[in-house]
Scaffold this active site. Structure first.
Site, PDB file in Angstrom:
ATOM      1  N   ASP A   1       0.756  -1.154  -0.165  1.00  0.00           N
ATOM      2  CA  ASP A   1       0.019  -0.003   0.078  1.00  0.00           C
ATOM      3  C   ASP A   1       0.779   1.286   0.053  1.00  0.00           C
ATOM      4  O   ASP A   1       0.665   2.068  -0.909  1.00  0.00           O
ATOM      5  CB  ASP A   1      -0.775   0.140   1.275  1.00  0.00           C
ATOM      6  CG  ASP A   1      -2.028  -1.091   1.107  1.00  0.00           C
ATOM      7  OD1 ASP A   1      -1.903  -1.942   0.257  1.00  0.00           O
ATOM      8  OD2 ASP A   1      -2.914  -1.101   2.019  1.00  0.00           O
TER       9      ASP A   1
ATOM     10  N   ARG B   1      -0.380   3.294  17.795  1.00  0.00           N
ATOM     11  CA  ARG B   1      -0.533   4.536  16.855  1.00  0.00           C
ATOM     12  C   ARG B   1      -0.490   5.808  17.401  1.00  0.00           C
ATOM     13  O   ARG B   1       0.238   6.766  16.594  1.00  0.00           O
ATOM     14  CB  ARG B   1      -2.144   4.340  16.480  1.00  0.00           C
ATOM     15  CG  ARG B   1      -2.534   3.057  15.695  1.00  0.00           C
ATOM     16  CD  ARG B   1      -1.543   2.841  14.453  1.00  0.00           C
ATOM     17  NE  ARG B   1      -1.718   1.671  13.628  1.00  0.00           N
ATOM     18  CZ  ARG B   1      -0.892   0.825  13.516  1.00  0.00           C
ATOM     19  NH1 ARG B   1       0.387   0.783  14.124  1.00  0.00           N
ATOM     20  NH2 ARG B   1      -1.153  -0.197  12.825  1.00  0.00           N
TER      21      ARG B   1
ATOM     22  N   ASP C   1      -7.536   2.404  12.208  1.00  0.00           N
ATOM     23  CA  ASP C   1      -6.572   3.052  12.468  1.00  0.00           C
ATOM     24  C   ASP C   1      -6.635   4.732  11.827  1.00  0.00           C
ATOM     25  O   ASP C   1      -5.759   5.582  12.035  1.00  0.00           O
ATOM     26  CB  ASP C   1      -5.501   2.370  11.453  1.00  0.00           C
ATOM     27  CG  ASP C   1      -4.611   1.362  12.312  1.00  0.00           C
ATOM     28  OD1 ASP C   1      -4.866   1.686  13.700  1.00  0.00           O
ATOM     29  OD2 ASP C   1      -4.043   0.368  12.004  1.00  0.00           O
TER      30      ASP C   1
ATOM     31  N   SER D   1      -3.646 -10.250   6.870  1.00  0.00           N
ATOM     32  CA  SER D   1      -3.251  -8.885   7.092  1.00  0.00           C
ATOM     33  C   SER D   1      -2.652  -8.853   8.496  1.00  0.00           C
ATOM     34  O   SER D   1      -3.444  -9.449   9.607  1.00  0.00           O
ATOM     35  CB  SER D   1      -4.505  -7.898   7.214  1.00  0.00           C
ATOM     36  OG  SER D   1      -4.284  -6.674   7.385  1.00  0.00           O
TER      37      SER D   1
END
Length: 401
Positions: A16, A97, A126, A178
């Protein structure tokens, strides 16, 4: 597209973000700087990542070592609250995060960027976590979320996009799961897990040993806690990251910290994931064991309330908010007496506290004994119970009139 001169992208080196770099340059006609956060995802994830970013078109790539800071300033404070999302999830992705976003913002301000970019999809949590942090720390910077703008909707499309531009990429069509990894946990989603009737297969677990294949002999670890923080393991003083790393190794060998859950995402979608948090599970057991000795009933109940609320704030990306910081401060205050030593037995997926002691313990063998004692008069309990149940007594008498 609004005019952007320089953007800092949260870069992982995966498919990505490899596609995002040329896409930003083509669609925003801007300079792209790749920002890589080392949060303990593993050396293999970081090898050659700078060269990969430059080959994709980035003008520069910065790698920040955030491992020790993440454990000390984000994981340890969260542990003090007892935050566990929906009763099982130890918030591995959620706690990483805010520190990544904070370091990305700092990088952007340092290089004079006017925009930030992330590779989160429009379906997940996210995007909210990153952009919530960006809003709290640098609201003047524009945020670009390619997954909400571009028309690339599949792994095949992304690979074709890179191939058309002769940009090297090691990704392939065969990716099944993932995954997100850091020093605290590894999460696995997708593949067979998308059907909740499918049991996880061996590929769903990448870190911990299958409990059925774990050693047949139990192992114990001694954890020293000071003011709600793990400071030594097996008699050796350790930094927060080193303590976690050590316990990860011990826990993974015994299959500690596996969970398979369906959770409620912030965006309203339910998702299933297999999470592995070996060292974190041991740390959580250690802190809760010392709390049992030290906190009185009302303090423990309030700490549980803090943990429940904090779990949602952390999961929902609200770390940099006054409420979250207030809860962290309250938990830190309660943890000032949470000092002691705990021995935990590791055996086939279970971390069981078998010994605990604290100089601040409120437990008194003299008072708690079932044997004869000279410190407690049983007759005193009668008056206490009569007063404690007085409202119920009055209510009952009224109903009899």
């Amino acid at each position: 597209m609004s005019k952007i001169n320089k953007v800092v992208l949260a870069y992982s080196g995966g498919l990505d973000t490899s596609a995002i770099i040329p896409w930003l340059k083509e669609n925003y006609d801007c300079e792209v700087i790749a920002f890589v956060a080392d949060v303990g995802q593993g050396e293999e994830e970081l090898v050659g990542i700078e060269a990969k970013a430059l080959a994709s078109g980035a003008s520069a790539c910065y790698v920040a070592d955030l491992k020790e800071e993440m454990v000390k300033d984000y994981i340890y404070p969260s542990l003090k609250t007892g935050a566990i999302y929906e009763g099982k999830y130890l918030l591995g992705t959620s706690m990483a995060r805010p520190i990544i976003a904070k370091a990305q913002v700092e990088c952007a301000l340092e290089v004079g960027a006017d925009a930030l970019c992330h590779g989160c999809t429009g379906k997940g949590n996210d995007q909210v976590r990153f952009e919530g942090a960006f809003a709290a720390l640098a609201p003047q910077l524009t945020v670009i979320a390619p997954w909400r703008e571009w028309n690339l909707r599949s792994r095949e499309a992304l690979l074709d996009y890179l191939a058309e531009r002769d940009i090297p990429c090691t990704a392939s069509l065969e990716k099944i799961y993932s995954r997100d990894a850091n020093a605290w946990h590894v999460s696995t989603e997708g593949g067979v897990l998308e059907n909740t009737w499918n049991a996880p297969n061996d590929l769903c677990w990448v870190w911990t040993k299958d409990p059925q294949q774990a050693p047949d002999i139990a192992e114990t670890v001694s954890v020293l806690v000071e003011k709600g923080e793990v400071v030594a393991v097996d008699g050796e003083p350790m930094t927060p990251y080193n303590a976690l790393n050590y316990l990860n190794s011990k826990g993974a060998e015994h299959g500690i910290g596996r969970i398979d859950i369906v959770e409620n995402r912030l965006v309203g979608i339910k998702s299933r994931g297999c999470y592995e948090t070996p060292g974190g599970t041991i740390m959580m057991e250690a802190l809760r064991a010392v709390e049992q000795l030290v906190l009185d009933k009302e303090s423990f109940e309030f700490r549980q309330t803090i943990g429940l609320k904090a779990s949602h704030l952390i999961y929902d990306g609200r770390w940099f908010t006054p409420l979250c910081q207030s809860l962290l401060a309250a938990a830190d205050t309660l943890a000032q007496d949470v000092t002691g030593e705990v021995v935990i037995q590791l055996y086939k997926g279970q971390a069981t506290v078998i010994q605990k002691r604290s100089g601040n313990s409120l437990y008194s063998e003299e008072f708690a004994t079932f044997g004869e004692d000279d410190v407690y008069d049983h007759s005193h309990a009668g008056g206490f119970i009569r007063l404690y149940s007085l409202a119920s007594r009055i209510r009952a008498l009224n109903s009899q009139k």
